[in-house]
Design an enzyme around this catalytic site. Sequence first.
Site, PDB file in Angstrom:
ATOM      1  N   ASP A  98      -3.716  -8.461   5.612  1.00 50.49           N
ATOM      2  CA  ASP A  98      -2.497  -9.279   5.507  1.00 50.49           C
ATOM      3  C   ASP A  98      -2.415 -10.280   6.663  1.00 50.49           C
ATOM      4  OD1 ASP A  98      -2.177  -6.889   6.965  1.00 50.49           O
ATOM      5  OD2 ASP A  98      -0.004  -6.936   6.794  1.00 50.49           O
ATOM      6  N   HIS A 155      -5.328  -8.305  14.905  1.00 47.90           N
ATOM      7  CA  HIS A 155      -5.454  -7.105  14.064  1.00 47.90           C
ATOM      8  C   HIS A 155      -6.210  -7.488  12.802  1.00 47.90           C
ATOM      9  CE1 HIS A 155      -4.313  -3.717  11.648  1.00 47.90           C
ATOM     10  NE2 HIS A 155      -3.197  -4.209  11.165  1.00 47.90           N
ATOM     11  N   HIS A 172       5.364  -9.573  10.962  1.00 50.87           N
ATOM     12  CA  HIS A 172       6.211  -9.444   9.766  1.00 50.87           C
ATOM     13  C   HIS A 172       7.671  -9.556  10.197  1.00 50.87           C
ATOM     14  CE1 HIS A 172       2.894  -7.846   7.316  1.00 50.87           C
ATOM     15  NE2 HIS A 172       2.643  -6.968   8.265  1.00 50.87           N
ATOM     16  N   GLU A 203      -6.381  -6.021   9.767  1.00 52.17           N
ATOM     17  CA  GLU A 203      -5.895  -5.728   8.402  1.00 52.17           C
ATOM     18  C   GLU A 203      -5.672  -7.036   7.642  1.00 52.17           C
ATOM     19  OE1 GLU A 203      -2.633  -2.918   8.164  1.00 52.17           O
ATOM     20  OE2 GLU A 203      -3.168  -2.426   6.091  1.00 52.17           O
ATOM     21  N   HIS A 248       0.808  -1.225   0.000  1.00 46.30           N
ATOM     22  CA  HIS A 248       0.000   0.000   0.000  1.00 46.30           C
ATOM     23  C   HIS A 248       0.845   1.282   0.000  1.00 46.30           C
ATOM     24  CE1 HIS A 248       0.400   0.067   4.382  1.00 46.30           C
ATOM     25  NE2 HIS A 248      -0.542  -0.829   4.606  1.00 46.30           N
TER      26      HIS A 248
HETATM   27 FE1  FEO Z   1      -1.500  -3.582   9.774  1.00 49.04          FE
HETATM   28 FE2  FEO Z   1       0.647  -6.005   8.762  1.00 49.04          FE
HETATM   29  O1  FEO Z   1      -1.012  -5.146   8.887  1.00 49.04           O
END
Ligand code: FEO
Length: 403
Positions: A82, A78, A224, A80, A24
Amino acid sequence: MKALEIADGIHSVGVRDWNVRDFHGYSTPYGTSYNAFLVVDEKIALIDTVKEEFTEQMLENISSVLDPKSIDLVISNHTEMDHSGAIPRLMHRIGEDKIVYCSKMGQKNLALHFGDRLRLESVENGATLSLGRRKLTFLETRMLHWPDSMFTYIEPENILFSSDGFGQHYAGYEVFDHEIEDDVMPHAKKYFANILLLYAAKVLKVLESVKKTGLDIRMICPDHGIFWKRDPGRILDAYARWSRQEPSAKAVVLYDTMWHSTEAMAETIAAGIHETGVAVRPMHLRRWHRSDVMTEVLDAAAVVVGSPTLNNGLFPTVADMLTYMKGLKPRNKVGAAFGSYGWSGESVRLVQSELEPLRWDWIEPGLRIQYRPDAKGRASCREFGRRIGQAVLALMNSEASAK
Ligand code: FEO
């Protein structure tokens, strides 16, 4: 990627996305990973999932440990996509009657993404859940970086599953911090500068409350990148430093140019800054990605912005950068604006007005040169650069005396 046991009975079952290059609007030249964790206890829990298109890979990884149908519950730190995109297909596979635990805002946000297909149960800040031998504690971390964000802490292993916090967009075969050493820090810094900087004040509060709760964190596993095992304190300290927005004696000169005149100004201004002993890097905005520029901005004491005037406005790449940077709200900077123009010459004023909400200390007036900088113009650029360098040194002195 196969499942990897990162602690007794706790398996990393996420995936690497080697080829994502744009996250993004954030450049990811090293790809990224979407980390998920399988905890095998009397109850079997899956903490976080992966992007929807990687669902099968994640299920294969889980299957290398146990039958996915034996998962009893899922935790979504979370919403989101991903990390949650795989949830509907996962639940379809393991049984849609199983509970997805999330924060109160997570309950709302997951429903807004997936409708009423999921059996969601919200947990309060500080709530605990027993898996048998292990205890999970949920820590609400609103706006780090979504309203639904939370961390999950597991005992007795004392691992913090920190969602996006402390992450890095980095795909590699390294799993733990000691396998990559210092090379991980630029990725962690870029992640902070582009994802978390806007919430720096909240990061400091979360770090403070973690300290107060006296959690004995022995490993931090973000969603991540690599896991902080040998030295979790290193990333906690770095987050505290970045959140305080302590400046370094350095400047960035970010600019674009039409016919090399603003470029000549940028390089001469940079030379003037360098003369004062302040480190400086000119960054041409069609050569540098905005997210890499932002990483340099994070700890720079001065941000110098150059734009030609194009059609009575800013050059498009400069406007893009200013919009992006303004959103992330870097504080505690010396600001300066410059640019070449042909006839109307609005760009310098527009740069300053665009960044006015950031409340930087501006070098006034900004520097405008019509068409090409001649010898006199170059001398004024060099002098402008020296003034910026001196302002940086004064800022560094006031920071030092405030400590
Ligand atoms: Fe806020 Fe890695 O998603």
